[in-house]
Write a protein that holds these residues in place. Structure first.
Motif, PDB file in Angstrom:
ATOM      1  N   LEU A  98       0.837  -1.208   0.000  1.00  0.00           N
ATOM      2  CA  LEU A  98       0.000   0.000   0.000  1.00  0.00           C
ATOM      3  C   LEU A  98       0.871   1.257   0.000  1.00  0.00           C
ATOM      4  O   LEU A  98       0.626   2.200  -0.748  1.00  0.00           O
ATOM      5  N   TYR A  99       1.899   1.271   0.838  1.00  0.00           N
ATOM      6  CA  TYR A  99       2.815   2.413   0.924  1.00  0.00           C
ATOM      7  C   TYR A  99       3.464   2.678  -0.435  1.00  0.00           C
ATOM      8  O   TYR A  99       3.466   3.800  -0.929  1.00  0.00           O
ATOM      9  N   ASN A 100       4.008   1.620  -1.053  1.00  0.00           N
ATOM     10  CA  ASN A 100       4.698   1.774  -2.337  1.00  0.00           C
ATOM     11  C   ASN A 100       3.753   2.260  -3.435  1.00  0.00           C
ATOM     12  O   ASN A 100       4.131   3.094  -4.258  1.00  0.00           O
ATOM     13  N   GLU A 101       2.526   1.753  -3.456  1.00  0.00           N
ATOM     14  CA  GLU A 101       1.550   2.197  -4.452  1.00  0.00           C
ATOM     15  C   GLU A 101       1.178   3.670  -4.234  1.00  0.00           C
ATOM     16  O   GLU A 101       1.014   4.421  -5.196  1.00  0.00           O
ATOM     17  N   THR A 102       1.066   4.073  -2.979  1.00  0.00           N
ATOM     18  CA  THR A 102       0.713   5.457  -2.676  1.00  0.00           C
ATOM     19  C   THR A 102       1.842   6.398  -3.081  1.00  0.00           C
ATOM     20  O   THR A 102       1.601   7.452  -3.684  1.00  0.00           O
ATOM     21  N   VAL A 103       3.091   6.025  -2.794  1.00  0.00           N
ATOM     22  CA  VAL A 103       4.242   6.842  -3.194  1.00  0.00           C
ATOM     23  C   VAL A 103       4.292   6.978  -4.710  1.00  0.00           C
ATOM     24  O   VAL A 103       4.519   8.065  -5.235  1.00  0.00           O
ATOM     25  N   ALA A 104       4.049   5.891  -5.430  1.00  0.00           N
ATOM     26  CA  ALA A 104       4.188   5.895  -6.886  1.00  0.00           C
ATOM     27  C   ALA A 104       3.032   6.602  -7.592  1.00  0.00           C
ATOM     28  O   ALA A 104       3.253   7.295  -8.586  1.00  0.00           O
ATOM     29  N   LYS A 105       1.805   6.452  -7.075  1.00  0.00           N
ATOM     30  CA  LYS A 105       0.649   6.900  -7.852  1.00  0.00           C
ATOM     31  C   LYS A 105      -0.310   7.850  -7.142  1.00  0.00           C
ATOM     32  O   LYS A 105      -1.164   8.456  -7.785  1.00  0.00           O
ATOM     33  N   LYS A 106      -0.194   7.993  -5.808  1.00  0.00           N
ATOM     34  CA  LYS A 106      -1.181   8.793  -5.065  1.00  0.00           C
ATOM     35  C   LYS A 106      -0.515   9.631  -3.977  1.00  0.00           C
ATOM     36  O   LYS A 106      -0.951   9.648  -2.840  1.00  0.00           O
ATOM     37  N   ARG A 107       0.534  10.337  -4.326  1.00  0.00           N
ATOM     38  CA  ARG A 107       1.271  11.100  -3.309  1.00  0.00           C
ATOM     39  C   ARG A 107       0.401  12.088  -2.558  1.00  0.00           C
ATOM     40  O   ARG A 107       0.690  12.424  -1.424  1.00  0.00           O
ATOM     41  N   HIS A 108      -0.651  12.549  -3.188  1.00  0.00           N
ATOM     42  CA  HIS A 108      -1.551  13.486  -2.532  1.00  0.00           C
ATOM     43  C   HIS A 108      -2.292  12.831  -1.360  1.00  0.00           C
ATOM     44  O   HIS A 108      -2.944  13.514  -0.588  1.00  0.00           O
ATOM     45  N   GLN A 109      -2.142  11.514  -1.197  1.00  0.00           N
ATOM     46  CA  GLN A 109      -2.785  10.793  -0.096  1.00  0.00           C
ATOM     47  C   GLN A 109      -1.792  10.245   0.929  1.00  0.00           C
ATOM     48  O   GLN A 109      -2.162   9.465   1.797  1.00  0.00           O
ATOM     49  N   LYS A 123       3.601  16.987   2.045  1.00  0.00           N
ATOM     50  CA  LYS A 123       4.172  18.064   1.236  1.00  0.00           C
ATOM     51  C   LYS A 123       5.585  17.702   0.788  1.00  0.00           C
ATOM     52  O   LYS A 123       5.957  17.922  -0.368  1.00  0.00           O
ATOM     53  N   TYR A 124       6.376  17.118   1.686  1.00  0.00           N
ATOM     54  CA  TYR A 124       7.745  16.726   1.351  1.00  0.00           C
ATOM     55  C   TYR A 124       7.740  15.710   0.203  1.00  0.00           C
ATOM     56  O   TYR A 124       8.492  15.839  -0.757  1.00  0.00           O
ATOM     57  N   PHE A 125       6.879  14.689   0.304  1.00  0.00           N
ATOM     58  CA  PHE A 125       6.814  13.673  -0.742  1.00  0.00           C
ATOM     59  C   PHE A 125       6.371  14.267  -2.080  1.00  0.00           C
ATOM     60  O   PHE A 125       6.862  13.856  -3.132  1.00  0.00           O
ATOM     61  N   GLN A 126       5.457  15.212  -2.055  1.00  0.00           N
ATOM     62  CA  GLN A 126       4.982  15.802  -3.299  1.00  0.00           C
ATOM     63  C   GLN A 126       6.071  16.614  -3.997  1.00  0.00           C
ATOM     64  O   GLN A 126       6.011  16.809  -5.208  1.00  0.00           O
TER      65      GLN A 126
END
Length: 121
Positions: free
Chosen positions: A8-19, A45-48
């Motif tokens: 879940l973490y990896n998918e969020t970093v790759a495709k849904k950083r706003h979440q 904000k840092y990840f985005q």
């Protein structure tokens, strides 16, 4: 739990950083290659602001953590290593350590430490 959460973490970093904020505790802490952010909104904000990247995991190890440090909450330390591929197609080895704790029926990151590994001469 650890494999499902890490996916879940990896998918969020790759495709849904706003979440990203939804994965962290309100007062979560993140250190990314020596630079840090605290509180979930600052972490998001840092990840985005980071360049796009995707993880390829080679190893994943998890162990429970108990005691006063985690207020008797179900908590795991998750260690991951592998390679990270940046948008410029460069691959670099990395290590990541997450402290993940149960918050009701959800898992939240209390602490997140990512480090690119440079070759040691």
């Amino acid at each position: 739990m650890e494999e499902k959460f890490t996916k879940l973490y990896n998918e969020t970093v790759a495709k849904k950083r706003h979440q990203m904020a939804r994965l962290y505790m309100d007062n979560g802490l993140m250190v990314w290659n020596g630079n840090g952010a605290n509180e979930k909104d600052n972490i998001q904000k840092y990840f985005q602001e980071l360049p796009r990247f995707e993880y390829v995991m080679n190893t994943l190890v998890a162990q429970p953590s108990i005691g006063d440090a985690v207020s008797s909450q179900l908590t795991f330390i998750i260690k991951v290593s592998g390679t990270v591929k940046f948008q410029d197609n460069s691959n670099k080895p990395f290590q990541k350590t997450l402290m993940v704790t149960a918050q009701g029926d959800k898992w939240k990151i209390a602490s997140d430490c990512f480090r690119l590994l440079d070759a040691i001469l």
